[in-house]
Enzyme design. Structure first.
Site, PDB file in Angstrom:
ATOM      1  N   HIS A 181      10.056 -31.989 -26.405  1.00  0.00           N
ATOM      2  CA  HIS A 181       8.714 -31.886 -26.970  1.00  0.00           C
ATOM      3  C   HIS A 181       8.124 -30.527 -26.610  1.00  0.00           C
ATOM      4  CE1 HIS A 181       4.916 -33.615 -28.436  1.00  0.00           C
ATOM      5  NE2 HIS A 181       4.357 -32.850 -27.511  1.00  0.00           N
TER       6      HIS A 181
ATOM      7  N   ASP B   9      -3.879 -43.812 -27.609  1.00  0.00           N
ATOM      8  CA  ASP B   9      -3.863 -42.335 -27.561  1.00  0.00           C
ATOM      9  C   ASP B   9      -4.276 -41.765 -28.916  1.00  0.00           C
ATOM     10  OD1 ASP B   9      -3.053 -39.577 -26.720  1.00  0.00           O
ATOM     11  OD2 ASP B   9      -1.603 -39.898 -28.321  1.00  0.00           O
TER      12      ASP B   9
ATOM     13  N   ARG C 115     -11.014 -36.666 -29.311  1.00  0.00           N
ATOM     14  CA  ARG C 115     -10.943 -35.414 -28.533  1.00  0.00           C
ATOM     15  C   ARG C 115     -10.980 -34.224 -29.477  1.00  0.00           C
ATOM     16  NH1 ARG C 115      -5.548 -35.796 -25.629  1.00  0.00           N
ATOM     17  NH2 ARG C 115      -6.042 -33.703 -24.946  1.00  0.00           N
TER      18      ARG C 115
ATOM     19  N   SER D 251      -1.359 -38.027 -22.684  1.00  0.00           N
ATOM     20  CA  SER D 251      -1.180 -38.191 -24.122  1.00  0.00           C
ATOM     21  C   SER D 251       0.280 -37.917 -24.525  1.00  0.00           C
ATOM     22  CB  SER D 251      -2.147 -37.234 -24.831  1.00  0.00           C
ATOM     23  OG  SER D 251      -1.844 -37.120 -26.181  1.00  0.00           O
TER      24      SER D 251
ATOM     25  N   LYS E 285       3.632 -40.967 -25.193  1.00  0.00           N
ATOM     26  CA  LYS E 285       4.380 -41.047 -26.463  1.00  0.00           C
ATOM     27  C   LYS E 285       5.871 -40.805 -26.239  1.00  0.00           C
ATOM     28  CE  LYS E 285       1.343 -38.395 -28.227  1.00  0.00           C
ATOM     29  NZ  LYS E 285       0.243 -37.636 -28.783  1.00  0.00           N
TER      30      LYS E 285
HETATM   31  N1  URA Z   1      -0.214 -33.024 -28.059  1.00  0.00           N
HETATM   32  C1  URA Z   1      -0.506 -34.321 -27.843  1.00  0.00           C
HETATM   33  O1  URA Z   1       0.177 -35.213 -28.321  1.00  0.00           O
HETATM   34  N2  URA Z   1      -1.565 -34.612 -27.079  1.00  0.00           N
HETATM   35  C2  URA Z   1      -2.345 -33.672 -26.507  1.00  0.00           C
HETATM   36  O2  URA Z   1      -3.281 -34.005 -25.811  1.00  0.00           O
HETATM   37  C3  URA Z   1      -2.031 -32.321 -26.749  1.00  0.00           C
HETATM   38  C4  URA Z   1      -0.949 -32.011 -27.534  1.00  0.00           C
END
Ligand code: URA
Length: 408
Positions: free
Chosen positions: A81, A160, A167, A182, A186
């Site tokens: 990621h 999230d 956010r 966050s 995932k």
């Molecule tokens: N990517 C995400 O999935 N969450 C964040 O808070 C920032 C980047």
């Protein structure tokens, strides 16, 4: 009371698990309104969260939805990621390389909200490419091809998703603890055995300083280990865009060029490092041995063919990729050395051309974007091309070139 929890965080005190559950789960089910959650998130942005609060939040995000299980697919699955950057098309290059090294990859990516497209937007610039796969499709494709590149399947981390949208709208994205919880929730929900995070630092990234990037990296490693998943991070620069293309179809073309072994700059080096780290983690071999394997798959054309195989299996045809024919060449007004190319400004320009979306409903034009003709450190003369704009139409686009290129 929710008001007391918000106040406690405003005063910088640590919340209990019960308080964290009350406010976040209340927000998920609708009893906590947006205005209370926004002010709470702002208090987090200002005062941060402790390690324990960050673990609790990750757990709340994670357990709010499906948790995928790919343990019946043989082999160690490593997910990768990036915390987000301009021109970041590393997934398109890294996934076929790693799969060519015999490591199964299930790569789920997102569309993006922001100045540039996400990996899924880039893949969708390939005509016919199917990004939505069922879990059965995933298992079949991994068994037959060794890799998938797809959109998120199932309902991963809905809490999230709801908090992230707020956010984004309330100026509260900028918190190391929130970003860590966050992203890691995932990744853990995605079912990989091991996780590699490319933490971006610089003008075009969430993290503007090395110190903050290191903090984000450390907490993500701790969260991964808390869930028994080996997690490694790479901190990489995002002052200037990654590679030469910023725009969806243009970026796919650049990825193909790299996979064909034709480009050897900083973008190639980063892809090799990411792929080697994933292979080293999956096969439990040294980074050096993994790098040899990785470079061999590029040199032999295996990784390039693997990309075509994945694309064809998912219904896509790279021959049909369309790049806009409305091009404008932007030339230098001065002679000197290119000291900087501002990633954020290039991203804004690319968005203005139609390559990104600022609202969920916005349509992306896959054929437009910015192609950089120069890189940082290069000498230019008056009249040399600095960048080529691929536009929807021949209309004039208004931007300030001095904000993009620093030439001295
Ligand atoms: N990517 C995400 O999935 N969450 C964040 O808070 C920032 C980047």
């Amino acid at each position: 009371m929710i008001k007391d929890i918000i106040n406690k965080k405003r005063l910088g005190e640590e919340l209990t698990e019960e308080e964290m559950r009350m406010i976040f789960l209340g927000y998920l089910e609708g009893s906590v309104p947006d205005y209370q959650m926004s002010s709470f998130l702002m208090a987090i942005c200002i005062n941060g969260m402790t390690e324990n609060e960050t673990f609790i939040l990750t757990d709340l995000f994670l357990n709010s939805g499906d948790i995928l299980d790919f343990s019946n697919i043989p082999g160690v699955k490593v997910d990768k990621h990036s915390t987000g950057g301009v021109g970041d098309k590393t997934t398109l290059v890294v996934v076929p390389i790693v799969a060519s090294c015999g490591v199964p990859v299930i790569k789920m990516s997102g569309r993006s909200l922001g100045y540039t497209g996400g990996t899924i937007d880039k893949l969708e610039s390939i005509p016919g490419y199917q990004v939505e796969l069922s879990l059965d499709d995933v298992r079949k494709q991994v068994a037959e091809v060794g890799a998938v590149m797809m959109g998120q399947t199932g309902k991963l981390c809905p809490l999230d998703k709801k908090v992230y949208a707020l956010r984004d709208a309330s100026g509260t994205t900028d918190s190391i603890a929130l970003i860590a919880a966050s992203i890691m929730s995932k990744k853990i929900a995605g079912g990989a055995d091991k996780i590699l995070i490319d933490v971006k630092v610089g003008r075009g990234a969430f993290m503007k300083t090395e110190e903050d990037a290191k903090k984000l990296s450390d907490i993500m490693i701790q969260i991964g280990e808390h869930y028994g998943k080996e997690t490694r991070t790479i901190i990489s620069n995002m002052d200037a865009p990654l590679g030469v293309a910023v725009g969806n179809a243009l970026e796919v073309k650049e990825a193909l060029y790299i996979l064909e072994g034709k480009g050897k700059g900083a973008f190639y080096e980063l892809c090799v490092l990411l792929a080697s780290t994933m292979v080293s983690m999956a096969k439990d071999i040294s980074l050096e041995d993994a790098k040899n394997l990785v470079e061999e798959t590029i040199a032999s054309g295996q990784a390039y063919r693997k990309f075509l195989e994945i694309v064809a299996y998912q219904g896509g045809d790279v021959e049909g990729i369309l790049i806009s024919s409305h091009t404008v060449s932007v030339c230098s007004q001065q002679s000197g050395i290119v000291r900087g190319i501002n990633a954020l400004e290039v991203a804004k320009l690319s968005c203005m051309l139609g390559a990104g979306r600022m609202k969920k409903e916005d349509e992306i034009d896959p054929s437009v974007g910015v192609f950089l003709n120069v890189s940082v450190g290069e000498e230019v003369m008056v009249g040399d091309p600095l960048m080529t704009l691929y536009q929807k139409t021949g209309d004039k686009v208004v931007y300030d070139i001095s904000k993009i290129f620093e030439i001295v």
